[in-house]
Design a protein around this motif. Structure first.
Motif, mmCIF file in Angstrom:
data_model
loop_
_atom_site.group_PDB
_atom_site.id
_atom_site.type_symbol
_atom_site.label_atom_id
_atom_site.label_comp_id
_atom_site.label_asym_id
_atom_site.label_seq_id
_atom_site.Cartn_x
_atom_site.Cartn_y
_atom_site.Cartn_z
ATOM 1 N N ARG A 110 0.630 -0.784 0.173
ATOM 2 C CA ARG A 110 0.101 0.153 0.095
ATOM 3 C C ARG A 110 0.385 1.144 -0.186
ATOM 4 O O ARG A 110 0.969 1.645 1.047
ATOM 5 N N PRO A 111 1.466 1.974 -1.113
ATOM 6 C CA PRO A 111 2.582 2.972 -1.308
ATOM 7 C C PRO A 111 2.029 4.055 -0.933
ATOM 8 O O PRO A 111 2.444 4.720 -0.515
ATOM 9 N N GLU A 112 0.815 5.022 -1.188
ATOM 10 C CA GLU A 112 0.523 5.798 -1.025
ATOM 11 C C GLU A 112 0.128 5.470 0.162
ATOM 12 O O GLU A 112 0.159 6.889 0.445
ATOM 13 N N LEU A 113 -1.196 4.633 0.878
ATOM 14 C CA LEU A 113 -1.046 4.721 2.052
ATOM 15 C C LEU A 113 0.109 5.171 2.765
ATOM 16 O O LEU A 113 0.176 6.315 4.128
ATOM 17 N N ARG A 114 1.207 4.359 3.036
ATOM 18 C CA ARG A 114 2.442 4.284 3.385
ATOM 19 C C ARG A 114 2.836 5.409 3.438
ATOM 20 O O ARG A 114 3.611 5.996 4.700
ATOM 21 N N SER A 115 3.257 6.277 2.134
ATOM 22 C CA SER A 115 3.373 7.093 1.918
ATOM 23 C C SER A 115 2.932 8.686 2.884
ATOM 24 O O SER A 115 3.340 9.244 3.621
ATOM 25 N N MET A 116 1.100 8.648 3.238
ATOM 26 C CA MET A 116 0.646 9.849 3.483
ATOM 27 C C MET A 116 0.718 9.022 4.964
ATOM 28 O O MET A 116 1.236 10.418 5.248
#
Length: 190
Positions: A110-116
């Motif tokens: 979940r790269p988007e979630l991790r980045s956020m």
């Protein structure tokens, strides 16, 4: 409340009950009484909504401790009071901590979630410094956040992981404070 707020509250509820990985968009819609299209309209994606819900839960969690922290900024008494508060809330905050570990351990799933969530770390570190030292957040600079905030965040994350693995063997606030005192003494000893 409007759909945006309803979605956020529904997502918070889902995070606590199911975590990041098992929460679906339909779960959030069911918990919020809204519709699927409103997630995209207000937040862009389910993961963006869950990230905002997580940040909101952390802010609520931090607010619980701010009022109860009296005493000198940076003192061992204040340090101990914070950890007593953290441990007193572990039943309530445990599911949220477990959810954050899901994201951390999921690596690139979940790269988007991790980045956020990674982007929100500086804010969390500022809050921890303020709680532990009594220093207003607007008086902290980037070096404070990276060094002292990173240190306090590591302490908090470590304590919560101990609690998640085995609450019975996790350090108490008294033990944690004594460990901090002893570590500080060992570092300044000639």
């Amino acid at each position: 409340m409007g759909h945006r707020e309803d979605l956020l509250e529904g997502a918070k509820k889902c995070l606590v009950e199911k975590g990041f990985v098992r929460t679906t968009a339909r779960d959030i819609v069911s918990a919020s009484g809204t519709n699927l299209a409103s997630i995209g309209y207000h937040y862009g994606s389910k993961d963006a909504l869950l990230a905002q819900a997580f940040i909101g839960l952390m802010e609520e969690w931090g607010a619980v401790f701010q009022d109860g922290l009296d005493g000198d900024g940076g003192s061992l008494e204040r340090f101990r009071a914070l950890w007593e508060g953290v441990l007193a809330q572990h039943e309530k905050s445990g599911p949220v901590w477990a959810a954050s570990l899901e994201v951390a351990l999921g690596r690139d799933q979940r790269p988007e979630l991790r980045s956020m969530l990674a982007a929100s770390q500086a804010e969390g570190r500022r809050g921890l410094i303020s709680m532990l030292t009594g220093t207003p957040e607007d008086q902290l600079d980037e070096r404070d956040v990276r060094t002292l905030g990173g240190f306090y965040q590591a302490l908090l994350n470590g304590l919560m992981i101990q609690w998640l693995f085995d609450p019975e063997s996790a350090a108490t606030a008294e033990e944690f404070t004594e460990g901090m005192r002893r570590a500080a003494e060992a570092m300044i000893r000639p």
